[in-house]
Design an enzyme around this catalytic site. Structure first.
Site, short mmCIF file in Angstrom:
data_model
loop_
_atom_site.label_atom_id
_atom_site.label_comp_id
_atom_site.label_asym_id
_atom_site.label_seq_id
_atom_site.Cartn_x
_atom_site.Cartn_y
_atom_site.Cartn_z
N LYS A 212 14.76 -12.12 -67.41
CA LYS A 212 14.94 -11.47 -66.10
C LYS A 212 15.98 -12.23 -65.27
O LYS A 212 16.88 -11.64 -64.69
CB LYS A 212 13.62 -11.46 -65.35
CG LYS A 212 13.73 -11.17 -63.85
CD LYS A 212 12.41 -11.13 -63.13
CE LYS A 212 11.93 -12.46 -62.68
NZ LYS A 212 12.51 -12.97 -61.42
N ASN A 213 15.85 -13.58 -65.28
CA ASN A 213 16.68 -14.38 -64.39
C ASN A 213 18.10 -14.59 -64.89
O ASN A 213 18.89 -15.27 -64.25
CB ASN A 213 15.99 -15.72 -64.09
CG ASN A 213 14.73 -15.48 -63.28
OD1 ASN A 213 14.53 -14.40 -62.74
ND2 ASN A 213 13.86 -16.48 -63.21
N ARG B 220 14.84 -10.49 -53.60
CA ARG B 220 15.74 -11.51 -53.06
C ARG B 220 17.00 -11.63 -53.91
O ARG B 220 18.10 -11.86 -53.40
CB ARG B 220 15.00 -12.83 -53.02
CG ARG B 220 15.85 -14.03 -52.76
CD ARG B 220 15.10 -15.34 -52.98
NE ARG B 220 16.01 -16.45 -53.06
CZ ARG B 220 16.56 -17.05 -52.01
NH1 ARG B 220 16.28 -16.63 -50.81
NH2 ARG B 220 17.38 -18.06 -52.18
N CYS C 137 9.15 -15.53 -48.18
CA CYS C 137 8.25 -14.81 -49.08
C CYS C 137 7.15 -15.77 -49.52
O CYS C 137 6.99 -16.84 -48.98
CB CYS C 137 9.01 -14.24 -50.26
SG CYS C 137 9.79 -15.51 -51.21
N ARG D 7 12.88 -19.70 -48.51
CA ARG D 7 13.92 -19.26 -49.46
C ARG D 7 15.26 -19.07 -48.74
O ARG D 7 15.80 -17.98 -48.64
CB ARG D 7 13.52 -17.96 -50.15
CG ARG D 7 12.21 -18.02 -50.88
CD ARG D 7 12.23 -18.90 -52.12
NE ARG D 7 13.07 -18.44 -53.19
CZ ARG D 7 12.74 -17.52 -54.09
NH1 ARG D 7 11.59 -16.91 -53.97
NH2 ARG D 7 13.55 -17.19 -55.04
N ASP E 49 8.57 -22.13 -62.73
CA ASP E 49 8.05 -20.80 -63.07
C ASP E 49 6.95 -20.86 -64.12
O ASP E 49 6.37 -19.83 -64.44
CB ASP E 49 9.18 -19.90 -63.57
CG ASP E 49 10.18 -19.59 -62.48
OD1 ASP E 49 11.28 -19.11 -62.79
OD2 ASP E 49 9.86 -19.85 -61.31
N VAL F 138 9.98 -27.88 -56.29
CA VAL F 138 11.07 -26.92 -56.14
C VAL F 138 10.86 -25.99 -54.95
O VAL F 138 11.77 -25.76 -54.16
CB VAL F 138 11.25 -26.10 -57.44
CG1 VAL F 138 12.30 -25.02 -57.27
CG2 VAL F 138 11.63 -27.04 -58.59
N ARG G 188 7.16 -6.74 -61.93
CA ARG G 188 8.53 -7.07 -61.53
C ARG G 188 9.25 -7.84 -62.63
O ARG G 188 10.46 -7.78 -62.75
CB ARG G 188 8.52 -7.92 -60.25
CG ARG G 188 8.02 -7.20 -59.04
CD ARG G 188 8.26 -8.03 -57.81
NE ARG G 188 9.63 -8.55 -57.81
CZ ARG G 188 10.07 -9.44 -56.94
NH1 ARG G 188 9.25 -9.91 -56.02
NH2 ARG G 188 11.30 -9.87 -56.97
C1 EPZ Z 1 15.75 -18.73 -59.19
O1 EPZ Z 1 15.46 -18.53 -57.81
C2 EPZ Z 1 14.76 -17.86 -59.96
N1 EPZ Z 1 14.93 -16.46 -59.59
C3 EPZ Z 1 13.34 -18.29 -59.65
O2 EPZ Z 1 12.45 -17.52 -60.47
C4 EPZ Z 1 13.17 -19.77 -60.02
O3 EPZ Z 1 11.87 -20.20 -59.67
C5 EPZ Z 1 14.22 -20.60 -59.27
O4 EPZ Z 1 15.54 -20.10 -59.57
C6 EPZ Z 1 14.17 -22.07 -59.66
O5 EPZ Z 1 14.36 -22.20 -61.04
C7 EPZ Z 1 15.97 -15.76 -60.13
O6 EPZ Z 1 16.77 -16.28 -60.90
C8 EPZ Z 1 16.06 -14.31 -59.75
P1 EPZ Z 1 16.93 -21.83 -56.07
P2 EPZ Z 1 16.50 -19.08 -56.68
O7 EPZ Z 1 18.09 -21.34 -55.29
O8 EPZ Z 1 17.89 -18.89 -57.15
C9 EPZ Z 1 15.97 -23.86 -51.89
C10 EPZ Z 1 10.68 -16.07 -60.97
O9 EPZ Z 1 9.45 -16.18 -60.93
N2 EPZ Z 1 17.29 -23.33 -51.46
O10 EPZ Z 1 17.14 -22.82 -57.17
O11 EPZ Z 1 16.11 -18.48 -55.39
C11 EPZ Z 1 14.94 -22.74 -52.03
O12 EPZ Z 1 14.37 -22.45 -50.78
C12 EPZ Z 1 11.53 -16.62 -59.83
O13 EPZ Z 1 11.31 -15.54 -61.92
C13 EPZ Z 1 17.80 -23.68 -50.22
O14 EPZ Z 1 17.18 -24.43 -49.48
O15 EPZ Z 1 16.11 -20.63 -56.70
C14 EPZ Z 1 13.95 -23.31 -53.01
O16 EPZ Z 1 13.03 -24.14 -52.31
C15 EPZ Z 1 10.70 -17.28 -58.74
N3 EPZ Z 1 18.99 -23.17 -49.83
C16 EPZ Z 1 14.81 -24.19 -53.92
O17 EPZ Z 1 16.04 -24.40 -53.22
C17 EPZ Z 1 19.72 -22.31 -50.61
O18 EPZ Z 1 20.82 -21.88 -50.20
C18 EPZ Z 1 15.11 -23.54 -55.27
O19 EPZ Z 1 15.85 -22.38 -55.01
C19 EPZ Z 1 19.19 -21.96 -51.88
C20 EPZ Z 1 17.98 -22.49 -52.29
#
Ligand code: EPZ
Length: 434
Positions: free
Chosen positions: A31-32, A101, A125, A130, A314, A336, A406
């Site tokens: 998915k990701n 998102r 969320c 996020r 995850d 994370v 989802r």
């Molecule tokens: C991706 O989310 C995945 N989703 C998530 O999977 C996964 O848990 C996550 O990466 C970490 O591996 C998709 O790929 C669609 P991040 P993403 O940006 O890109 C903070 C699932 O269950 N952050 O690495 O949103 C954020 O708040 C989902 O499949 C900022 O502060 O993850 C979080 O605490 C859940 N500012 C942390 O970083 C930003 O600009 C990780 O977020 C961006 C992120």
């Protein structure tokens, strides 16, 4: 006892405990990765083709986003064609971003190709606020003008320029948005402290097949030399490592023998070594992983989630179920997301002994679980509660299962094929944000 609210609960899964799972499950496309590959197709006019795309709610939502922008999308039997010739809009509306998102991943490609993107700001969320500040700071550094109004963020740029950028956090989404923004920027962009997830490597492979010039995919330092144009391409989505881990834990907790096929073990290295530390037998082949074990022999281990190649956040919830059975006290640390223990209360209702203190959860194992009605707070927690239902005495009814729909393709069918007693009551439905 008849549940008086039964008619009002929406689609549910009813899992009966006590069955050992055995057999092979072929994981779907990740998915990701698929969601970002779909967004990346916007970089080039014409028709790109994606194979092994999972038919899940989030993919359908991203299809709606692309169609809203003017693309023509066909999706049959796991193969998706995306014709972006007629794309003329640059707006991702609130109702689509609120639902998913990952809609924000269209920002980079739209600014790169059209010089403009207007995306509803994703709200918070179940996993926390996020934010998207790293995405926006990076686009601004590349010459994007970033404004926000009426709940939207708009990025405009006559021409993005290459920059050397150090990401303050190896954000998966920010790395992907900035990679896609950089492919046609003037000059060479260097992203330091970039995310290293296998799904990012998959995206870079697709971008390179579209004509991008990228080095260092999967490492912390990625270099992108801007090209003048991108062209449509064809790509097969890599296997979903999180789905694989989910089914492997389902096999381990039931004391069965389960093989996840369509996945390379190296993408789950640390996760598999943690399973071995618990006492699960793990056998690795080139494109599959098999587990077996006796839950009575499992031992407590500590787990801390980290960006890849650390332990995947995850798979944290699913691991928590396994640790609830393992003898001894385990410490699970979520590094994370700000709030990824939302499902613990539901797990406690099934009989787990877990105490949460900030981003630490202390799990006292050796527990016997008993079935109950539980609410799925998010996608992975929903899958974890289904796993708990597999070992709980009696039946467990999962509500809000749209979260599972989802991200897991044919979830209950795959579990049944492994011998689980699980049935769906009511139809799959659209999910909420995260
Ligand atoms: C991706 O989310 C995945 N989703 C998530 O999977 C996964 O848990 C996550 O990466 C970490 O591996 C998709 O790929 C669609 P991040 P993403 O940006 O890109 C903070 C699932 O269950 N952050 O690495 O949103 C954020 O708040 C989902 O499949 C900022 O502060 O993850 C979080 O605490 C859940 N500012 C942390 O970083 C930003 O600009 C990780 O977020 C961006 C992120």
């Amino acid at each position: 006892m008849v549940d008086p609210t039964a008619g009002t609960a929406g689609p549910r899964l009813v899992v009966s405990g006590g069955r050992r799972l055995s057999g092979q499950v072929t994981v779907s496309g990740a998915k990701n990765s698929a969601l970002k590959l779909m967004a990346a197709s916007l970089l080039a006019p014409g028709t790109s083709v994606l194979h092994n795309v999972p038919d899940i709610q989030d993919v359908r939502t991203m299809q709606e986003v692309l169609e809203y922008l003017g693309a023509v999308v066909e999706f049959v039997d796991g193969t998706m064609t995306v014709d972006t010739t007629e794309v003329q809009s640059h707006v991702a509306p609130y109702e689509l971003v609120q639902r998913m998102r990952a809609s924000i991943q269209i920002m980079g490609p739209l600014v790169a190709r059209f010089g403009r993107a207007r995306v509803a700001m994703p709200g918070g969320c179940n996993l926390g606020p996020r934010k998207i500040d790293i995405h926006l700071r990076g686009l601004a550094a590349m010459g994007g003008e970033v404004r926000s109004d009426h709940g939207f963020v708009e990025v405009t740029a006559t021409k993005l320029r290459a920059v050397d950028m150090f990401l303050e956090y190896p954000s998966v989404g920010a790395t992907e948005n900035l990679l896609m923004a950089a492919v046609m920027a003037e000059g060479t962009t260097t992203l330091e402290n970039a995310a290293r997830e296998p799904e990012i490597v998959d995206l870079c492979k697709f971008l390179i097949s579209m004509g991008a010039d990228i080095d260092g995919a999967g490492s912390s330092t990625v270099r992108v030399r801007g090209v003048t144009e991108m062209r449509p391409a064809e790509h097969t989505v890599l296997g979903d490592r999180i789905e694989a881990g989910t089914f492997l834990i389902a096999g381990a907790v039931t004391g069965g023998e389960v093989e996840a096929a369509g996945i390379s073990p190296h993408v789950l290295d640390l996760f598999l070594s943690k399973l071995r530390s618990v006492g699960v037998q793990v056998h690795e082949n080139t494109r599959s992983i098999r587990v077996s074990g006796d839950p009575d022999s499992y031992k407590a281990v500590d787990v801390a989630t980290l960006p890849y190649p650390g332990f995947p956040t995850d798979l944290q919830a699913q691991m928590m179920v396994l640790l609830s059975l393992a003898k001894g006290v385990s410490m699970v640390t979520e590094n994370v997301f700000e709030n990824r223990f939302g499902f613990v209360d539901e797990l406690i209702r099934l009989g787990a002994d877990i105490r949460v203190d900030g981003n630490h959860a202390v799990v006292t194992g050796g527990r016997s679980l008993t079935g109950a009605i539980v609410q799925c707070p998010d996608l992975r927690a929903g899958a974890a509660l289904a796993i708990a239902g597999l070992v709980a005495e009696g039946s467990t009814e999962l509500r809000e299962v749209y979260h599972i729909d989802r991200g897991y393709e044919r979830f209950e069918e795959k579990l049944r094929n492994l011998g689980a007693d699980v049935e769906r009551i009511g139809q799959a439905g659209a999910g909420a944000c995260f």
